[in-house]
Design an enzyme around this catalytic site. Structure first.
Site, PDB file in Angstrom:
ATOM      1  CB  CYS A   1      -0.383   5.293 -14.466  1.00  0.00           C
ATOM      2  SG  CYS A   1      -0.615   6.219 -12.504  1.00  0.00           S
TER       3      CYS A   1
ATOM      4  CD1 TRP B   1      -4.039   4.850  -7.425  1.00  0.00           C
ATOM      5  CD2 TRP B   1      -1.822   5.865  -6.846  1.00  0.00           C
ATOM      6  NE1 TRP B   1      -2.833   4.947  -5.748  1.00  0.00           N
ATOM      7  CE2 TRP B   1      -2.133   5.782  -5.203  1.00  0.00           C
ATOM      8  CE3 TRP B   1      -0.162   6.388  -7.148  1.00  0.00           C
ATOM      9  CZ2 TRP B   1      -0.800   5.793  -4.315  1.00  0.00           C
ATOM     10  CZ3 TRP B   1       0.540   6.511  -6.213  1.00  0.00           C
ATOM     11  CH2 TRP B   1       0.167   6.866  -4.742  1.00  0.00           C
TER      12      TRP B   1
ATOM     13  CD  GLU C   1      -5.242  -4.011   1.865  1.00  0.00           C
ATOM     14  OE1 GLU C   1      -4.570  -3.137   0.669  1.00  0.00           O
ATOM     15  OE2 GLU C   1      -4.650  -5.295   1.883  1.00  0.00           O
TER      16      GLU C   1
ATOM     17  CE  LYS D   1      -4.718  -8.566   2.509  1.00  0.00           C
ATOM     18  NZ  LYS D   1      -3.560  -7.958   2.399  1.00  0.00           N
TER      19      LYS D   1
ATOM     20  CG  HIS E   1       5.137  -2.531  26.793  1.00  0.00           C
ATOM     21  ND1 HIS E   1       5.813  -2.247  28.788  1.00  0.00           N
ATOM     22  CD2 HIS E   1       5.558  -3.771  27.426  1.00  0.00           C
ATOM     23  CE1 HIS E   1       6.656  -3.455  29.146  1.00  0.00           C
ATOM     24  NE2 HIS E   1       6.274  -4.915  28.654  1.00  0.00           N
TER      25      HIS E   1
ATOM     26  CD  GLU F   1      -1.170  -9.402   5.215  1.00  0.00           C
ATOM     27  OE1 GLU F   1      -1.120  -8.327   4.977  1.00  0.00           O
ATOM     28  OE2 GLU F   1      -2.544  -9.262   4.021  1.00  0.00           O
TER      29      GLU F   1
ATOM     30  CE  LYS G   1      -2.599  -7.765  -6.691  1.00  0.00           C
ATOM     31  NZ  LYS G   1      -2.853  -7.468  -5.436  1.00  0.00           N
TER      32      LYS G   1
ATOM     33  NE  ARG H   1      -0.438  -0.798 -13.777  1.00  0.00           N
ATOM     34  CZ  ARG H   1       0.933  -1.506 -13.732  1.00  0.00           C
ATOM     35  NH1 ARG H   1       1.245  -2.878 -13.685  1.00  0.00           N
ATOM     36  NH2 ARG H   1       2.065  -1.093 -13.602  1.00  0.00           N
TER      37      ARG H   1
ATOM     38  CG  ASN I   1       3.329   3.183 -15.017  1.00  0.00           C
ATOM     39  OD1 ASN I   1       2.876   3.554 -13.641  1.00  0.00           O
ATOM     40  ND2 ASN I   1       3.311   2.208 -14.357  1.00  0.00           N
ATOM     41  N   GLY I   2       4.576   6.419 -14.642  1.00  0.00           N
ATOM     42  CA  GLY I   2       5.663   6.325 -13.753  1.00  0.00           C
ATOM     43  C   GLY I   2       5.902   7.864 -13.256  1.00  0.00           C
TER      44      GLY I   2
HETATM   45  C1  F6R Z   1      -1.547  -5.097   0.619  1.00  0.00           C
HETATM   46  C2  F6R Z   1      -0.898  -5.196  -0.353  1.00  0.00           C
HETATM   47  C3  F6R Z   1       0.280  -4.175  -0.280  1.00  0.00           C
HETATM   48  C4  F6R Z   1       1.396  -5.084  -1.085  1.00  0.00           C
HETATM   49  C5  F6R Z   1       2.800  -3.942  -1.292  1.00  0.00           C
HETATM   50  C6  F6R Z   1       4.161  -4.699  -1.500  1.00  0.00           C
HETATM   51  O1  F6R Z   1      -3.634  -6.022   0.474  1.00  0.00           O
HETATM   52  O2  F6R Z   1      -1.463  -5.649  -1.312  1.00  0.00           O
HETATM   53  O3  F6R Z   1       0.276  -4.224   1.029  1.00  0.00           O
HETATM   54  O4  F6R Z   1       1.572  -6.241  -0.462  1.00  0.00           O
HETATM   55  O5  F6R Z   1       2.390  -3.214  -2.008  1.00  0.00           O
HETATM   56  O6  F6R Z   1       3.300  -5.398  -3.039  1.00  0.00           O
HETATM   57  P1  F6R Z   1       4.611  -6.118  -3.557  1.00  0.00           P
HETATM   58  O7  F6R Z   1       4.310  -7.675  -3.085  1.00  0.00           O
HETATM   59  O8  F6R Z   1       4.009  -6.089  -4.791  1.00  0.00           O
HETATM   60  O9  F6R Z   1       5.768  -5.639  -4.110  1.00  0.00           O
END
Ligand code: F6R
Length: 608
Positions: free
Chosen positions: A2, A75, A491, A488, A507, A484, A603, A27, A101-102
């Protein structure tokens, strides 16, 4: 998660707040709302869905006179995405509005108590409970500041909140506890927000509020107070060095694309001032006062965790430091953490606000080991609570999917491995010079190759867009990249993808391979190439189609080779990473997905 913003100033406040929400939408974006005072009463407008839905509603509304307002982009945590759960929430008597937010962990108990006193609730949120608790405390404490503080002292959990009162149309109140909140000081106007870009067009002067602090602001004045006893707190304002240019798309279709293409710049910025004049040592003064760890525990989430897995190879090979890498949400509930004196924890977080990573940091500190933070966001909670912090200097990352932050984390980890390798004498000066030369060559190399990489990503995404599943395979330093790449893809495009250690396929997972289940293999020119090649052949023997990210001159027959510039392992990751990012970007864009704001995500993950 949020985003919240509050404004008290001289401009039409609602447009300022909506513009700020637009920059906080990363957010959370399942609903949004604003509140302002009109004709002596609080007017709250909310809408489910993205900000555009709220803007449509606001277009029907006469807003011109309000010069103080607050807003929220959500969110969902408590309660489904719906207008009734959107913020701001009003107290039953309509005199108070709150954005939050929280998570208030004890909201059920408080709600039951308030309900027994006759309060009614129209949403499933903890926020509506909190605003009514403030209203209740006001009955015995007519000064709103005191009532606000009294209610917050009873709330357990995490919050960044902003409060408005119908009788004080020019004042905003705000407070934080374990959730980010920044105060922006303008001329004749003041702001609070979850992140700086929300008010960056108006001021670069900021105060990073601390946990347990409360602020009361009007256009001309502000006071910051300690929540515990309302004693005044003095903070020096800081001036933010980056500007809106850095927080905007710069001609690209999406923030994600802009951020992928920024990686050469991220590497050169990350090297600036961190290499000595003889070009044989990394300068990290942040580490000078700390002992070289006997063992390092890296803790992080998501993409930052993948950076940590990759960094392990360098820290072990170059610096000879044994490294354990763990997901923060698991680390925090382990019984035997085996953190001993002379060890160190390294928490990696782009946002510096990830709840699990922050909790891991606190646990490591309780064990008495130094905790080093690797963060991008200056002044974030992790940056402030760590024993020392190294900033990755990637600039604001707006796209929800992390790209350039990973590149900057990898670069910083490489510098740390060089730095400790030098302090431990485990890496000769000639080798350090060679590695530094390679790091310095990366920006120009990537600048040259990124456009062609983008073309190839576009081409392959069209060819594989019908796939419903994907394997990503790698070994050694390429295994974290496989994880990774898969993250990507899933998501952004919502295609199921699994990152796997190539040697593990036999395995079990290889049972899934058929002509409709393609594999994206990382087959770079390194010591493990022959092994990866064998694993690819095993996939092909089951009619699996293979895209392989590989280097010139390697003997590999696959459906779709993707040749990228060769670099010695493990630095080859700097060339492979953008290819993986671009493939997912193109796939998602081609499939019509919301690249910068994928569904169900946020984010900054400030909930557990
Ligand atoms: C994937 C992504 C998330 C963040 C994760 C950690 O693209 O952005 O997997 O990497 O939420 O976030 P931070 O680095 O802000 O702790």
């Amino acid at each position: 998660m949020c985003g919240i913003i509050g404004y008290a100033g001289h401009r039409p406040a609602v447009p300022v707040v909506v513009e700020g929400l637009c920059r906080l939408e990363y957010r959370g974006y399942d609903s949004a709302g604003v509140a302002f005072v009109r004709q002596g009463g609080l007017r709250v407008m909310r809408a489910k869905g993205k900000l555009a839905a709220l803007e449509e509603k606001l277009a029907q509304e006469p807003l011109a006179t309000a010069t103080c307002a607050m807003g929220h982009t959500r969110w969902a945590t408590h309660g489904v995405p719906a207008e009734r759960n959107a913020h701001p929430h009003l107290s039953n008597d309509g005199s108070l509005a709150l954005v939050h937010n929280g998570i208030i962990e004890n909201y059920q108990e408080v709600k039951a108590d308030l309900a027994s006193k006759g309060y009614v609730f129209h949403s499933e949120t903890d926020t509506e409970v909190l605003v009514n608790l403030i209203a209740e405390r006001r009955k015995s404490e007519p000064d709103l500041l005191h009532a606000f503080a009294a209610a917050l002292r009873e709330a357990h959990g995490a919050y960044a909140v902003c409060l408005m009162h119908s009788a004080e149309p020019e004042t905003i109140y705000a407070a934080r506890m374990s959730a980010p909140l920044i105060f922006g000081l303008g001329t004749g106007e003041n702001f609070v927000a979850s992140d700086i870009p929300a008010f960056l067009p108006y001021t670069r002067r900021v105060i990073f509020l601390e946990d347990g602090e409360l602020v009361r602001a009007t256009p001309a004045q502000y006071e910051i107070l300690r929540l515990a006893d309302l004693a005044p707190v003095e903070h020096e304002a800081q001036t933010i060095q980056w500007d809106m240019q850095a927080a905007q798309k710069g001609g690209h279709r999406h923030f994600m694309l802009k951020e992928i293409f920024e990686q050469p710049r991220v590497i050169s910025d990350g090297l600036t001032g961190r290499i000595n004049a003889a070009r044989d040592a990394a300068l990290l003064p942040e580490l000078d006062a700390l002992p070289v760890p006997r063992r390092l525990h890296i803790v992080a989430c998501g993409t930052s965790y993948h950076s940590g897995l990759w960094g392990r190879h360098l820290l072990e090979h170059w610096a000879g430091i044994p490294v354990q890498v763990e997901i923060a949400s698991e680390f925090r509930y382990r019984d035997s953490l085996l953190l001993e004196k002379e060890e160190m924890a390294l928490v990696i977080s782009q946002s510096g606000e990830t709840a699990d990573t922050l909790a891991a940091l606190r646990i490591a500190r309780e064990h008495g080991v130094p905790v080093l933070g690797l963060c991008n966001v200056v002044g974030s909670s992790i940056a402030r609570e760590a024993s020392a912090v190294i900033y990755t200097q990637a600039g604001p990352e707006i796209s929800v999917a992390s790209t350039k932050a990973m590149c900057s984390q990898m670069l910083t980890l490489a510098l740390m491995a060089l730095y400790w390798g030098c302090r431990r004498n485990s890496l000769p000066a000639t080798r350090r010079r060679e590695l530094i030369g390679l790091l310095e060559s990366l920006p120009a190399l990537l600048d040259d190759y990124l456009p062609a990489m983008h073309d190839r990503a576009r081409e392959l995404s069209r060819k594989y867009a019908q796939a419903r599943n994907f394997f990503y395979l790698g070994r050694g330093h390429c295994y974290p990249l496989a994880l990774e790449g898969a993250l990507k893809l899933k998501e952004l495009s919502y295609i199921h993808a699994e990152g796997y250690a190539a040697g593990e396929m036999k395995h079990g997972p290889i049972a899934l391979i058929d002509p409709a289940f393609p594999t994206f293999a990382l087959a770079l020119d390194d010591a493990l190439f022959p092994k990866v090649k064998s694993n690819i052949v095993e996939v092909q023997a089951r009619q699996g189609k293979v895209i392989a990210l590989t280097n010139p001159g390697l003997d590999l027959a696959v459906d779709d080779p993707w040749i990228i510039p060769a670099l010695p392992a493990p630095l080859a990751a700097f060339a492979a990473l953008p290819a993986l990012q671009l493939f997912s970007y193109e796939m998602a864009d081609y499939l019509g997905k919301d690249v910068d704001q994928p569904r169900n995500l946020a984010k900054s993950v400030t909930v557990e």
